[in-house]
Design an enzyme around this catalytic site. Structure first.
Site, PDB file in Angstrom:
ATOM      1  N   LYS A 137       0.768  -1.357  -0.013  1.00  0.00           N
ATOM      2  CA  LYS A 137      -0.090  -0.046  -0.115  1.00  0.00           C
ATOM      3  C   LYS A 137       0.927   1.276  -0.032  1.00  0.00           C
ATOM      4  O   LYS A 137       1.723   1.351   0.733  1.00  0.00           O
ATOM      5  CB  LYS A 137      -0.822   0.050   1.161  1.00  0.00           C
ATOM      6  CG  LYS A 137      -2.022  -0.947   0.966  1.00  0.00           C
ATOM      7  CD  LYS A 137      -2.902  -0.852   2.372  1.00  0.00           C
ATOM      8  CE  LYS A 137      -4.092   0.124   2.219  1.00  0.00           C
ATOM      9  NZ  LYS A 137      -4.965   0.090   3.461  1.00  0.00           N
ATOM     10  N   ILE A 138       0.656   2.194  -1.131  1.00  0.00           N
ATOM     11  CA  ILE A 138       1.161   3.501  -1.230  1.00  0.00           C
ATOM     12  C   ILE A 138       0.149   4.469  -1.137  1.00  0.00           C
ATOM     13  O   ILE A 138      -0.650   4.162  -1.860  1.00  0.00           O
ATOM     14  CB  ILE A 138       1.948   3.277  -2.342  1.00  0.00           C
ATOM     15  CG1 ILE A 138       3.318   2.500  -2.438  1.00  0.00           C
ATOM     16  CG2 ILE A 138       2.605   4.750  -2.554  1.00  0.00           C
ATOM     17  CD1 ILE A 138       4.029   2.302  -3.508  1.00  0.00           C
TER      18      ILE A 138
END
Length: 371
Positions: free
Chosen positions: A140-141
């Site tokens: 997750k970014i």
């Protein structure tokens, strides 16, 4: 298998659980949800890990081992969270194999303190990918401006990504652009595009919370109309799906698709209804359309299983209505761009606070174990 959840899945919505803990893993709860509730993926975030560590005793033995090994709080946090995600990936692996990698995914987020640091995000994304070591993990970014080039670099390295904290339409367009640019880079780098997957986590309920708050503070004019409340989150998401359909078409995308590229599916996030006056399934049943993901806290999952009504495609027939509602909000004095800016900042800040609380809790546990 629950009929309502099956109907949701049959409509093309992938049901993911927005929660993870060692208790879920060790008791077989996650496996049961896969078997009985059509759950085909898992998302996590710093707040979820903070709650799991604060409330569970199942981490005590590992904390003692880490303390004895001299691990600092950063190492301990990374070890505990990646261990949980790795085990969840193993639980979800049959789903991953059965869906050719589309589902069976488990997400883990880069440290929220790096949300505005491109280089550190890229570095930690690669590190988490390697440490978890399972093909069905998603890194997750955050969808911040600094996150966009990090998405491109990470996808370009052949790493699958869940882009989080997306609230606004222009922000979403930049996220999709970052993904496609990453695929082009991955192709140049010799990666098989069919192995790279991504979802774009578009947040829903927080949009209503912020806009409703502003409407409730309005004392005169069109903003006082109660019918304006509680509809922005769904309208905003519907317009995002319209943008998705337009973006993933045309010559540029067709060239990548011919090389095996997968579309970056929209994922409806923040789907727990915060206002008790609203239907507690609305962020699920009003956003039904194929090729999407809906990640739900268990409370929302249970509500949908109990009384959620799946009524076919609830996105495409409502594009004009959604645009009209957002225009009405603008006429009522709601500054959309300002709302989105506030939500992005608050979203990052909340995850930073949760991460700090997690590390504070873990630091105390390490000290106690060494005593």
């Amino acid at each position: 298998m629950n009929d309502r959840l099956k109907a949701l899945a049959d409509a093309g919505v992938s049901i993911w659980l927005d929660d993870l803990s060692r208790e879920r893993l060790e008791t077989g709860n996650l496996a049961d949800l896969v078997k009985n509730s059509n759950v085909v993926g898992v998302t996590t975030n710093p707040a979820i890990f903070q709650a799991a560590l604060a409330e569970g005793e199942r981490y005590d033995a590992q904390v003692r081992e880490l303390a004895a090994a001299g691990a600092d709080v950063d190492k301990a946090t990374q070890s505990i969270t990646t261990d949980d995600v790795r085990e969840a990936c193993k639980v979800m692996r049959p789903v991953f194999d059965a869906t050719d990698g589309v589902d069976g995914r488990v997400s883990i987020e880069v440290s929220p303190g790096f949300a505005h640091d491109t280089d550190e995000t890229v570095k930690e994304a690669a590190e988490l990918w390697k440490i978890v070591g399972e093909p069905n993990v998603l890194i997750k970014i955050p969808g911040t401006p600094e996150g966009w080039p990090a998405i491109t670099e990470t996808i370009g390295a052949g790493i699958s990504v869940n882009v989080t904290l997306i609230f606004g339409l222009e922000q979403y367009r930049n996220v999709m652009e970052a993904y496609v640019s990453g695929l082009e880079k991955a192709l140049d780098n010799g990666h098989d595009l069919a192995d790279i997957h991504s979802v774009a986590s578009f947040f829903v309920s927080r949009v209503d919370s912020e806009i409703d708050k502003r409407l409730e503070a309005t004392t005169e004019g069109p903003g006082t109309d109660p019918d304006l409340r509680g509809k922005a989150g769904v309208a905003n998401a519907r317009l995002a799906f319209q943008m998705y359909e337009e973006f993933f078409s045309g010559a540029r995308w067709e060239k990548l698709e011919a090389e095996g590229a997968r579309k970056q599916r929209p994922l409806w996030a923040s789907t727990g209804v915060k206002n008790p006056d609203y239907d507690d399934t609305m962020y699920v049943v009003d956003l039904v359309v194929e090729d999407t993901v809906n990640t739900m806290p268990e409370k929302t999952l249970d509500a949908v299983a109990d009384h959620g009504e799946v009524r076919g495609d609830r996105i495409r027939p409502f594009y004009d209505d959604a645009a009209a509602h957002m225009a009405a909000l603008a006429e009522a004095g709601i500054d959309y761009d300002e709302v989105i800016e506030v939500l992005i900042k608050e979203g990052v800040d909340k995850f930073v606070v949760a991460w700090d609380e997690l590390q504070t809790t873990l630091s105390a546990s390490l000290e106690a174990a060494r005593a």
